[in-house]
Each structure stands twice: as structure tokens, then as C-alpha cells.
Design an enzyme around this catalytic site. Structure first.
Site, PDB file in Angstrom:
ATOM      1  CD  GLU A 109       6.274 -20.418 -53.448  1.00  0.00           C
ATOM      2  OE1 GLU A 109       5.951 -19.345 -52.888  1.00  0.00           O
ATOM      3  OE2 GLU A 109       5.691 -20.882 -54.444  1.00  0.00           O
ATOM      4  CD  GLU A 113       3.150 -24.494 -59.016  1.00  0.00           C
ATOM      5  OE1 GLU A 113       2.418 -23.593 -58.575  1.00  0.00           O
ATOM      6  OE2 GLU A 113       3.902 -24.359 -60.008  1.00  0.00           O
ATOM      7  CD  GLN A 126       5.766 -25.176 -63.401  1.00  0.00           C
ATOM      8  OE1 GLN A 126       5.643 -25.172 -64.613  1.00  0.00           O
ATOM      9  NE2 GLN A 126       5.252 -24.210 -62.631  1.00  0.00           N
ATOM     10  CB  THR A 127      10.309 -28.710 -59.187  1.00  0.00           C
ATOM     11  OG1 THR A 127      11.245 -28.796 -60.269  1.00  0.00           O
ATOM     12  CG2 THR A 127       9.794 -30.101 -58.834  1.00  0.00           C
ATOM     13  CG  ASN A 128       9.774 -21.974 -59.866  1.00  0.00           C
ATOM     14  OD1 ASN A 128      10.982 -21.762 -60.002  1.00  0.00           O
ATOM     15  ND2 ASN A 128       8.856 -21.102 -60.252  1.00  0.00           N
ATOM     16  CG  ASP A 136      11.016 -16.017 -63.525  1.00  0.00           C
ATOM     17  OD1 ASP A 136       9.811 -16.332 -63.484  1.00  0.00           O
ATOM     18  OD2 ASP A 136      11.411 -14.831 -63.518  1.00  0.00           O
ATOM     19  NE  ARG A 137      17.149 -19.703 -59.546  1.00  0.00           N
ATOM     20  CZ  ARG A 137      16.976 -18.685 -58.695  1.00  0.00           C
ATOM     21  NH1 ARG A 137      15.880 -18.626 -57.934  1.00  0.00           N
ATOM     22  NH2 ARG A 137      17.876 -17.729 -58.596  1.00  0.00           N
ATOM     23  CG  ASP A 202      -4.636 -18.791 -65.874  1.00  0.00           C
ATOM     24  OD1 ASP A 202      -4.602 -19.797 -65.132  1.00  0.00           O
ATOM     25  OD2 ASP A 202      -4.141 -17.701 -65.549  1.00  0.00           O
TER      26      ASP A 202
END
EC number: 2.4.1.207
Length: 293
Positions: A109, A113, A126-128, A136-137, A202
Site C-alpha cells: 500500500e 492521507e 501523511q504518507t505511508n 509503520d513508515r 480518534d
């Protein structure tokens, strides 16, 4: 504390980035209508086509968010969309644009975001990167403009050697193929292209401190200029390995000098979180963190 989107030291460089983005044009661009390449995946009552399908509106209200997906999966290439994000108080909302292999525990993936904010605060993207089920990157960048005032292009370039996340043709993240260091790299599974608008108060805004204000609902995000260039799967079996695909060319093996300067500028002035430097999570930095650009 309210953070200014611009500072005097950044104005000149920001103008330079705007000029670079205006002059640079993606190779073989082919913006399409929504229904050419995409389908509604979630809550069709909350997605509206505009201008004959050349643009769409996504809606989030207390009853539902929504999402869409590409009709095909792809193995390598470039995907991009122009997005106009939620204006004003968007705290607790997430607008996502991503690629996903849809393979559960071993999924690959690539994520954009966009994390909603309180009025006056910068929008954070946010990128991952997930590879073979390992994520978790996370990295986070405060955008240097107001992404709710106009459309801006967000793109993912993916080949055998590297993945680059772009904002208006400015690279904000580079993830290299470091399989030689035993770091997983997504190169075996095709991925679909997705986008969603949903509530995540959250965690999305200041770690969940800022909650969504439903009195401001519905929330809207807008999309246009959908562009997918890659190897469709199913499709020609030799396409993904074809070194003559334009995205595998030497120009896409590393950042150009101009791109490298822009990338460093983003990291120095606008990066607010990098998993590579989070010693509470990773006392020893993951091996890919020393790979450079």
C-alpha cells in the site's frame, strides 16, 4: 498554537516551486473522466459527478463517508489526481488517496492521507508505505499552501527502483528499493487506486485531541484530472518487466537536481514527523532510513 503557512524565509523558495510546477508537465498525461477508470466503492449516495464526469464531489456527514476505486489494478507506473480539500474547520476528517493490493495481511500500500485541521492551522499530509504486509513508515508534512482554496495535483510514481510521492510535481517523499538490505519493496503485487473521505477523530488531528465538529457537516472534497499510466493487471504479461516503459527510464531512476533541492526544502521547512527519527518507536533506525535519495 496557530502555525503560519508561510514565513518570510520561505516566500522566495515557494515562488520558485510554483514556477517549477508550472513549467513541468508529466509525460504522456491523459486526464480522464471518472467513469473511464473508476467506480464507486462505498456509499454511492455520497459521491456526485460534476461537469459530465470530469470532476466528482465526495461528501462526509454523520451517516456515512464514501470512497471510490479503480476498475483495474496496476503494476508500476504513475497515478495522479487533482484534489480540492475540505475548507475551514475540518478537524477529525481524513481524505485519502492511495494504492492498495487488496491482499489482507501481505498487502502492499502507498498512502496519501490528508489530515483535517482547525481553522487557521496548516493542512498536514501523511504518507505511508506498506510492503509485504509491513507498514509503520509514516511521514508527515505540513503543506505550504491552503489546499482547500484550489485544486492541487497529488501523484505517486512507482517503478522497480523507487517510489516518489509528489505534490504539484514537488517530491515530498522518496522510498527506494532496498531489497539488498533485506527491506521489503512492493514489486510483485498489482495495486488498485483508491480514494476515501471518512471520520477518524480518534487520531487524525493532533493525535485525536481535536474532535470532528459535526455542526459543520456535510464536509466536501473535490477531485478532477484523473490520470493512471501503468501496466494493467490482467494485461500484457511482459509489461511490468519492460524496461522501455517511460516510468522505468533513466530520468526516473533518481531525482533531478531541481527535484532534489525541492525535496530537501520540504524536509527542512515542512516535515513535522518522520518515523526514521522517532527513537521512541525505533531506537535503532530501520535500514531504509539511511538510503538517502
Amino acid at each position: 498554537m496557530v502555525v503560519s503557512l508561510f514565513s518570510s524565509r520561505n516566500v522566495f523558495y515557494t515562488l520558485s516551486l510554483c514556477l517549477f510546477a508550472a513549467l513541468y508537465q508529466p509525460v504522456m498525461s491523459r486526464p480522464a473522466k471518472f467513469e473511464d477508470d473508476f467506480r464507486i466503492a462505498w456509499s454511492d449516495t455520497h459521491i456526485t459527478q460534476i461537469d459530465g464526469g470530469r470532476a466528482i464531489q465526495l461528501k462526509l456527514d454523520p451517516s456515512s463517508g464514501c470512497g471510490f476505486a479503480s476498475k483495474k489494478q496496476y503494476l508500476f507506473g504513475r497515478v495522479s489526481m487533482k484534489i480540492k480539500l475540505i475548507p475551514g474547520d475540518s478537524a477529525g476528517t481524513v481524505t485519502a488517496f492511495y494504492m492498495n493490493s487488496d491482499t489482507d495481511s501481505v498487502r502492499d500500500e502507498l498512502d496519501f492521507e490528508f489530515l483535517g485541521n482547525r481553522s487557521g492551522q496548516p493542512y498536514t499530509v501523511q504518507t505511508n508505505v506498506f510492503a509485504h504486509g509491513k507498514g509503520d513508515r509514516e511521514q508527515r508534512v505540513n503543506l505550504w499552501f491552503d489546499p482547500s482554496r484550489d485544486f492541487h495535483e497529488y501523484a505517486i510514481s512507482w517503478n522497480h527502483l523507487r517510489i516518489v510521492f509528489y505534490v504539484d510535481n514537488v517530491p515530498i517523499r522518496v522510498y527506494k528499493n532496498n531489497e539488498a538490505r533485506k527491506v521489503p519493496y512492493p514489486r510483485f503485487q498489482p495495486m488498485g487506486v483508491y480514494s476515501t473521505l471518512w471520520e477518524a477523530d480518534d487520531w487524525a488531528t493532533r493525535g485525536g485531541i481535536e474532535k470532528i465538529n459535526w455542526s459543520r457537516a456535510p464536509f466536501y472534497a473535490y477531485y478532477k484530472d484523473f490520470d493512471i499510466e501503468g501496466c494493467p493487471v490482467p494485461g500484457p504479461a511482459d509489461c511490468p518487466a519492460n524496461s522501455k516503459n517511460w516510468w522505468e527510464g533513466s530520468a526516473y531512476h533518481q531525482l533531478s537536481p531541481v527535484e532534489a533541492r525541492s525535496y530537501r526544502w520540504v524536509r527542512v521547512n515542512h516535515m513535522v514527523y518522520d518515523y526514521c527519527t522517532d527513537k521512541s518507536r525505533f531506537p535503532v533506525p530501520p535500514p531504509e532510513c539511511s538510503a538517502g535519495i
